[in-house]
Design a protein around this motif. Structure first.
Motif, PDB file in Angstrom:
ATOM      1  N   ASP A  20       0.836  -1.201   0.000  1.00  0.00           N
ATOM      2  CA  ASP A  20       0.000   0.000   0.000  1.00  0.00           C
ATOM      3  C   ASP A  20       0.869   1.249   0.000  1.00  0.00           C
ATOM      4  O   ASP A  20       0.568   2.234  -0.675  1.00  0.00           O
ATOM      5  CB  ASP A  20      -0.922   0.007   1.230  1.00  0.00           C
ATOM      6  CG  ASP A  20      -1.966  -1.099   1.178  1.00  0.00           C
ATOM      7  OD1 ASP A  20      -2.193  -1.644   0.076  1.00  0.00           O
ATOM      8  OD2 ASP A  20      -2.528  -1.425   2.229  1.00  0.00           O
ATOM      9  N   SER A  21       1.962   1.201   0.748  1.00  0.00           N
ATOM     10  CA  SER A  21       2.867   2.340   0.822  1.00  0.00           C
ATOM     11  C   SER A  21       3.503   2.618  -0.527  1.00  0.00           C
ATOM     12  O   SER A  21       3.610   3.766  -0.954  1.00  0.00           O
ATOM     13  CB  SER A  21       3.952   2.063   1.871  1.00  0.00           C
ATOM     14  OG  SER A  21       4.907   3.100   1.880  1.00  0.00           O
ATOM     15  N   TYR A  22       3.942   1.561  -1.236  1.00  0.00           N
ATOM     16  CA  TYR A  22       4.545   1.743  -2.554  1.00  0.00           C
ATOM     17  C   TYR A  22       3.537   2.304  -3.546  1.00  0.00           C
ATOM     18  O   TYR A  22       3.866   3.161  -4.368  1.00  0.00           O
ATOM     19  CB  TYR A  22       5.099   0.416  -3.081  1.00  0.00           C
ATOM     20  CG  TYR A  22       6.246  -0.130  -2.268  1.00  0.00           C
ATOM     21  CD1 TYR A  22       7.230   0.709  -1.754  1.00  0.00           C
ATOM     22  CD2 TYR A  22       6.352  -1.500  -2.013  1.00  0.00           C
ATOM     23  CE1 TYR A  22       8.283   0.202  -1.003  1.00  0.00           C
ATOM     24  CE2 TYR A  22       7.398  -2.005  -1.272  1.00  0.00           C
ATOM     25  CZ  TYR A  22       8.358  -1.161  -0.759  1.00  0.00           C
ATOM     26  OH  TYR A  22       9.392  -1.664  -0.019  1.00  0.00           O
ATOM     27  N   GLN A  23       2.321   1.836  -3.476  1.00  0.00           N
ATOM     28  CA  GLN A  23       1.301   2.328  -4.399  1.00  0.00           C
ATOM     29  C   GLN A  23       1.013   3.804  -4.169  1.00  0.00           C
ATOM     30  O   GLN A  23       0.774   4.543  -5.125  1.00  0.00           O
ATOM     31  CB  GLN A  23       0.025   1.480  -4.248  1.00  0.00           C
ATOM     32  CG  GLN A  23       0.185   0.084  -4.834  1.00  0.00           C
ATOM     33  CD  GLN A  23      -0.952  -0.846  -4.501  1.00  0.00           C
ATOM     34  OE1 GLN A  23      -1.929  -0.444  -3.856  1.00  0.00           O
ATOM     35  NE2 GLN A  23      -0.861  -2.091  -4.925  1.00  0.00           N
TER      36      GLN A  23
ATOM     37  N   PHE B  61       3.047  -7.706 -12.090  1.00  0.00           N
ATOM     38  CA  PHE B  61       2.820  -9.149 -12.007  1.00  0.00           C
ATOM     39  C   PHE B  61       2.850  -9.621 -10.560  1.00  0.00           C
ATOM     40  O   PHE B  61       2.041 -10.443 -10.135  1.00  0.00           O
ATOM     41  CB  PHE B  61       3.873  -9.898 -12.832  1.00  0.00           C
ATOM     42  CG  PHE B  61       3.755 -11.395 -12.752  1.00  0.00           C
ATOM     43  CD1 PHE B  61       2.822 -12.069 -13.523  1.00  0.00           C
ATOM     44  CD2 PHE B  61       4.575 -12.122 -11.891  1.00  0.00           C
ATOM     45  CE1 PHE B  61       2.704 -13.448 -13.433  1.00  0.00           C
ATOM     46  CE2 PHE B  61       4.460 -13.505 -11.799  1.00  0.00           C
ATOM     47  CZ  PHE B  61       3.520 -14.166 -12.577  1.00  0.00           C
ATOM     48  N   HIS B  62       3.799  -9.088  -9.796  1.00  0.00           N
ATOM     49  CA  HIS B  62       3.909  -9.442  -8.380  1.00  0.00           C
ATOM     50  C   HIS B  62       3.063  -8.538  -7.482  1.00  0.00           C
ATOM     51  O   HIS B  62       3.164  -8.604  -6.254  1.00  0.00           O
ATOM     52  CB  HIS B  62       5.369  -9.382  -7.941  1.00  0.00           C
ATOM     53  CG  HIS B  62       6.216 -10.471  -8.530  1.00  0.00           C
ATOM     54  ND1 HIS B  62       6.075 -11.800  -8.210  1.00  0.00           N
ATOM     55  CD2 HIS B  62       7.220 -10.429  -9.460  1.00  0.00           C
ATOM     56  CE1 HIS B  62       6.950 -12.526  -8.879  1.00  0.00           C
ATOM     57  NE2 HIS B  62       7.655 -11.719  -9.651  1.00  0.00           N
ATOM     58  N   GLU B  63       2.269  -7.656  -8.102  1.00  0.00           N
ATOM     59  CA  GLU B  63       1.256  -6.845  -7.418  1.00  0.00           C
ATOM     60  C   GLU B  63       1.838  -5.852  -6.414  1.00  0.00           C
ATOM     61  O   GLU B  63       1.187  -5.488  -5.440  1.00  0.00           O
ATOM     62  CB  GLU B  63       0.226  -7.751  -6.730  1.00  0.00           C
ATOM     63  CG  GLU B  63      -0.528  -8.649  -7.717  1.00  0.00           C
ATOM     64  CD  GLU B  63      -1.591  -9.497  -7.046  1.00  0.00           C
ATOM     65  OE1 GLU B  63      -1.581  -9.605  -5.808  1.00  0.00           O
ATOM     66  OE2 GLU B  63      -2.438 -10.052  -7.772  1.00  0.00           O
ATOM     67  N   LEU B  64       3.064  -5.385  -6.677  1.00  0.00           N
ATOM     68  CA  LEU B  64       3.587  -4.311  -5.839  1.00  0.00           C
ATOM     69  C   LEU B  64       3.070  -2.957  -6.302  1.00  0.00           C
ATOM     70  O   LEU B  64       2.962  -2.029  -5.510  1.00  0.00           O
ATOM     71  CB  LEU B  64       5.115  -4.322  -5.828  1.00  0.00           C
ATOM     72  CG  LEU B  64       5.712  -5.232  -4.749  1.00  0.00           C
ATOM     73  CD1 LEU B  64       5.689  -6.689  -5.191  1.00  0.00           C
ATOM     74  CD2 LEU B  64       7.125  -4.817  -4.402  1.00  0.00           C
TER      75      LEU B  64
ATOM     76  N   LYS C  72      12.086 -12.743  -8.640  1.00  0.00           N
ATOM     77  CA  LYS C  72      11.021 -12.971  -7.666  1.00  0.00           C
ATOM     78  C   LYS C  72      10.576 -11.620  -7.099  1.00  0.00           C
ATOM     79  O   LYS C  72      11.216 -10.596  -7.326  1.00  0.00           O
ATOM     80  CB  LYS C  72      11.530 -13.864  -6.533  1.00  0.00           C
ATOM     81  CG  LYS C  72      12.065 -15.214  -6.993  1.00  0.00           C
ATOM     82  CD  LYS C  72      12.715 -15.941  -5.827  1.00  0.00           C
ATOM     83  CE  LYS C  72      13.378 -17.226  -6.270  1.00  0.00           C
ATOM     84  NZ  LYS C  72      14.104 -17.896  -5.164  1.00  0.00           N
ATOM     85  N   SER C  73       9.524 -11.657  -6.316  1.00  0.00           N
ATOM     86  CA  SER C  73       8.954 -10.403  -5.800  1.00  0.00           C
ATOM     87  C   SER C  73       9.920  -9.654  -4.886  1.00  0.00           C
ATOM     88  O   SER C  73       9.865  -8.424  -4.792  1.00  0.00           O
ATOM     89  CB  SER C  73       7.646 -10.688  -5.051  1.00  0.00           C
ATOM     90  OG  SER C  73       7.881 -11.537  -3.944  1.00  0.00           O
TER      91      SER C  73
END
Length: 227
Positions: free
Chosen positions: A52-55, A74-77, A211-212
């Protein structure tokens, strides 16, 4: 009659005592269940907090690039609206994304290209890529004059990947060319090699993609750039 009253009274007192005991036994169990549930909820909230912080940090940014960059969504960050990337993208092919990038109108665009450019079947793939990279930057300046542009270095690959594809040996030369291009075009440049300085197990099986965990390190490195 008095004896009957005593019997009834004794039974009533006994029933109340049993009921109170049962309530007393249930209370700690119920409290423990509530505490466990609350702990799990706090844990879930904490786990989702970094994403959430990254978004929030990168909500006005777009990452433009190839399949390496695509891993961010893809990794939903990051949300898909913040990532404009795809497998096989080169600087030349990314010119086709200018229209979509203009629609998104980001305050900042991070560009990470080169993993596919380096493999382009031409006599001098680096020179060919830089020519189109310069065109790409020029188009962004023309369509989005207020948008800040940051170029990212190509990520390293494993030794096994280099053995499979020797052209990856040119990643260092490519990154030097990108750094020089950023200087000529007035764009920022970020070297991503510090992410890998202590070694890593970020790589997927192919030794090229990630990887994520890598993308978390990437966004941590770039978050100051996005302010």
């Amino acid at each position: 009659m008095d004896m009957n009253k005593k019997i009834v009274t004794s039974l009533l007192i006994g029933s109340i005592a049993v009921a109170l005991a049962a309530c007393g036994n249930d209370a700690p169990e119920k409290q423990a269940q509530e505490t466990a549930s609350q702990t799990q909820e706090r844990g879930n909230a904490a786990a989702s907090a970094p994403e959430d912080s990254y978004q929030r940090t990168f909500e006005d940014c777009v990452f433009l690039g190839d399949s390496i960059t695509e891993g961010l969504s893809f990794h939903e960050l990051l949300d898909e609206k913040n990532v404009l990337a795809g497998a096989g993208k080169t600087a030349e092919f990314s010119l086709e994304d200018i229209g979509e990038l203009t629609k998104r109108n980001p305050k900042q665009v991070f560009i990470q290209l080169g993993s596919d450019d380096i493999l382009w079947p031409t006599d001098d793939p680096i020179a060919y890529s830089m020519k189109n990279y310069a065109k790409l930057i020029g188009k962004i300046k023309e369509k989005l004059p207020q948008t800040r542009i940051t170029l990212l270095s190509v990520t390293p690959v494993t030794e096994e990947a280099v053995k499979m594809e020797p052209r990856y040996q040119n990643i260092g030369r490519y990154n030097q060319a990108v750094k020089e291009l950023a200087g000529k075009e007035g764009a920022s440049f970020v070297d991503l090699s510090p992410i890998f300085s202590g070694g890593s197990d970020f790589y997927d099986a192919d030794g090229i993609h990630f990887k994520s965990e890598y993308y978390t390190k990437l966004l941590e490195l770039l978050k100051e750039q996005a302010k």
